[in-house]
Design a protein around this motif. Structure first.
Motif, PDB file in Angstrom:
ATOM      1  N   GLY A  28       0.831  -1.191   0.000  1.00 24.58           N
ATOM      2  CA  GLY A  28       0.000   0.000   0.000  1.00 24.58           C
ATOM      3  C   GLY A  28       0.868   1.244   0.000  1.00 24.58           C
ATOM      4  O   GLY A  28       2.067   1.198  -0.223  1.00 24.58           O
ATOM      5  N   CYS A  70      -2.649   5.269 -10.426  1.00 21.36           N
ATOM      6  CA  CYS A  70      -2.925   3.862 -10.145  1.00 21.36           C
ATOM      7  C   CYS A  70      -3.181   3.045 -11.403  1.00 21.36           C
ATOM      8  O   CYS A  70      -2.603   1.959 -11.580  1.00 21.36           O
ATOM      9  CB  CYS A  70      -4.117   3.748  -9.191  1.00 21.36           C
ATOM     10  SG  CYS A  70      -4.511   2.051  -8.704  1.00 21.36           S
ATOM     11  N   HIS A  94      -2.068  -5.277  -0.344  1.00 22.35           N
ATOM     12  CA  HIS A  94      -2.452  -4.680   0.931  1.00 22.35           C
ATOM     13  C   HIS A  94      -2.875  -3.233   0.731  1.00 22.35           C
ATOM     14  O   HIS A  94      -2.270  -2.494  -0.062  1.00 22.35           O
ATOM     15  CB  HIS A  94      -1.266  -4.727   1.907  1.00 22.35           C
ATOM     16  CG  HIS A  94      -1.531  -4.021   3.207  1.00 22.35           C
ATOM     17  ND1 HIS A  94      -0.848  -2.896   3.606  1.00 22.35           N
ATOM     18  CD2 HIS A  94      -2.434  -4.287   4.202  1.00 22.35           C
ATOM     19  CE1 HIS A  94      -1.295  -2.506   4.771  1.00 22.35           C
ATOM     20  NE2 HIS A  94      -2.257  -3.319   5.159  1.00 22.35           N
ATOM     21  N   SER A  95      -3.908  -2.827   1.450  1.00 19.33           N
ATOM     22  CA  SER A  95      -4.306  -1.429   1.559  1.00 19.33           C
ATOM     23  C   SER A  95      -4.530  -0.813   0.172  1.00 19.33           C
ATOM     24  O   SER A  95      -5.249  -1.380  -0.651  1.00 19.33           O
ATOM     25  CB  SER A  95      -3.247  -0.663   2.369  1.00 19.33           C
ATOM     26  OG  SER A  95      -3.705   0.621   2.724  1.00 19.33           O
ATOM     27  N   ALA A  96      -3.900   0.348  -0.106  1.00 16.08           N
ATOM     28  CA  ALA A  96      -4.084   1.005  -1.400  1.00 16.08           C
ATOM     29  C   ALA A  96      -3.637   0.126  -2.551  1.00 16.08           C
ATOM     30  O   ALA A  96      -4.108   0.271  -3.686  1.00 16.08           O
ATOM     31  CB  ALA A  96      -3.325   2.333  -1.428  1.00 16.08           C
ATOM     32  N   GLY A  97      -2.717  -0.805  -2.280  1.00 15.90           N
ATOM     33  CA  GLY A  97      -2.279  -1.720  -3.320  1.00 15.90           C
ATOM     34  C   GLY A  97      -3.402  -2.565  -3.873  1.00 15.90           C
ATOM     35  O   GLY A  97      -3.329  -3.051  -5.012  1.00 15.90           O
ATOM     36  N   PRO A 120      -8.143  -4.079   2.304  1.00 13.28           N
ATOM     37  CA  PRO A 120      -8.059  -3.408   1.003  1.00 13.28           C
ATOM     38  C   PRO A 120      -8.605  -1.993   0.966  1.00 13.28           C
ATOM     39  O   PRO A 120      -9.604  -1.666   1.612  1.00 13.28           O
ATOM     40  CB  PRO A 120      -8.905  -4.320   0.110  1.00 13.28           C
ATOM     41  CG  PRO A 120      -9.918  -4.910   1.041  1.00 13.28           C
ATOM     42  CD  PRO A 120      -9.171  -5.131   2.318  1.00 13.28           C
ATOM     43  N   GLY A 121      -7.944  -1.164   0.151  1.00 17.45           N
ATOM     44  CA  GLY A 121      -8.533   0.095  -0.259  1.00 17.45           C
ATOM     45  C   GLY A 121      -9.697  -0.199  -1.190  1.00 17.45           C
ATOM     46  O   GLY A 121      -9.723  -1.233  -1.857  1.00 17.45           O
ATOM     47  N   SER A 233      -9.755   0.474   6.501  1.00 20.54           N
ATOM     48  CA  SER A 233     -10.585  -0.409   5.677  1.00 20.54           C
ATOM     49  C   SER A 233     -11.583  -1.118   6.578  1.00 20.54           C
ATOM     50  O   SER A 233     -11.426  -2.308   6.892  1.00 20.54           O
ATOM     51  CB  SER A 233      -9.693  -1.438   4.959  1.00 20.54           C
ATOM     52  OG  SER A 233      -8.639  -0.799   4.259  1.00 20.54           O
ATOM     53  N   HIS A 258      -5.046  -2.598  10.734  1.00 19.76           N
ATOM     54  CA  HIS A 258      -4.746  -2.481   9.303  1.00 19.76           C
ATOM     55  C   HIS A 258      -3.603  -3.395   8.875  1.00 19.76           C
ATOM     56  O   HIS A 258      -3.381  -3.570   7.679  1.00 19.76           O
ATOM     57  CB  HIS A 258      -4.401  -1.023   8.990  1.00 19.76           C
ATOM     58  CG  HIS A 258      -4.414  -0.694   7.534  1.00 19.76           C
ATOM     59  ND1 HIS A 258      -5.486  -0.965   6.719  1.00 19.76           N
ATOM     60  CD2 HIS A 258      -3.473  -0.103   6.735  1.00 19.76           C
ATOM     61  CE1 HIS A 258      -5.221  -0.563   5.488  1.00 19.76           C
ATOM     62  NE2 HIS A 258      -4.010  -0.051   5.470  1.00 19.76           N
TER      63      HIS A 258
END
Length: 277
Positions: A28, A70, A94-97, A120-121, A233, A258
């Motif tokens: 992320g 992105c 993960h996250s923004a990824g 997740p984002g 998230s 997170h």
């Protein structure tokens, strides 16, 4: 660290943990992928190919910084797949990824075997998380000694008056336990390329309608794992995300924030390794 070349000539680096069948891991941030470590010991089950996104970690800064967006990073993932010589990849993000991994799966559905989205984002699929959603979840931590100051900072941020110090003050909300290890990890996970972070979600980065449409016809296995206390998230938003994908599996890890591999590595690894097996 091994490297490969993106379509625009940017040199990108990745880390390798473990051995066996590879799983491509997307961090992320965008932040240095070192904060993922070996995902709590997941490397004992699979070989983790952990990508440093362009402009982060040991990957080069691109000449054209608009490529931080992105949707444009999707081709970096495709170049990595080709570099690895794999017809299909297992992809963990993960996250923004997760916004990047989701768009990759939408663009190249036949090249993803399994998709694991960790905390997740949700911007790529248009799931909106409101300030009240975050405040409601935060109130579950009201008995923590750090809660009063952290919640006041959260109210300032969600009210639009937050400062940099307020963002630091809400850090405990991203962890199941706010201890020395969590403080150290929070600092390591902080992005240091502000331009990459800003441009990641620039205008045109997401087309939720198209991404949702692509995901409704995708039949590959998908895991969405949320932390019970994750302010970034929230489980409710992750459940809505999961509902967009036929057959997706939703897991809410109890007591986690997170970074669920940090809060309970054994539980995280057991869930994720079983999905990827």
């Amino acid at each position: 660290m091994p490297t490969f070349t993106a379509p625009d000539g940017t040199r990108l680096a990745y880390r390798i943990h473990g051995s066996g069948d590879p799983v491509v891991c997307v961090p992320g941030g965008p932040a240095d992928s070192a904060y993922l470590g070996d995902l709590g010991g997941l490397s004992a089950h699979r070989r983790l190919i952990v990508l440093d996104l362009r402009g982060t970690g040991r990957s080069d800064v691109p000449e054209d910084t608009s490529t931080y967006r992105c949707d444009r990073l999707v081709e970096d993932l495709e170049a990595l797949r080709e570099h690895l010589g794999r017809a299909r990849i297992d992809l963990l993000a993960h996250s923004a990824g997760a916004n990047l991994a989701t768009q990759y799966a939408a663009r190249y559905p036949d090249r993803v075997r399994r998709l694991a989205l960790i905390a997740p984002g949700t911007r790529a699929v248009g799931v909106v998380i409101t300030g009240e959603d975050r405040r409601e979840l935060a109130r579950l931590r009201k008995d923590e000694p750090w809660f009063p100051g952290a919640f006041a900072a959260l109210e300032a941020i969600t009210g639009g008056t937050g400062t940099g110090s307020d963002w630091d003050a809400i850090s405990p909300f991203f962890h199941g336990r706010w201890d020395a290890a969590a403080r150290q990890h929070q600092a390591a996970a902080r992005p240091d390329n502000t331009e990459a972070v800003t441009l990641f979600g620039a205008d045109g980065a997401f087309d939720p309608r198209a991404t949702r449409a692509a995901l409704t016809t995708w039949r590959g296995p998908v895991l969405l794992l949320a932390g019970e206390f994750d302010l970034n998230s929230p489980p409710r938003a992750v459940a809505e995300f999961a509902g967009l994908i036929p057959g997706a599996t939703l897991v809410v890890q109890r007591g986690a924030g997170h970074y669920p591999w940090l809060d309970d590595a054994d539980r995280f690894v057991a869930t994720t390794a079983a999905f990827l097996a």
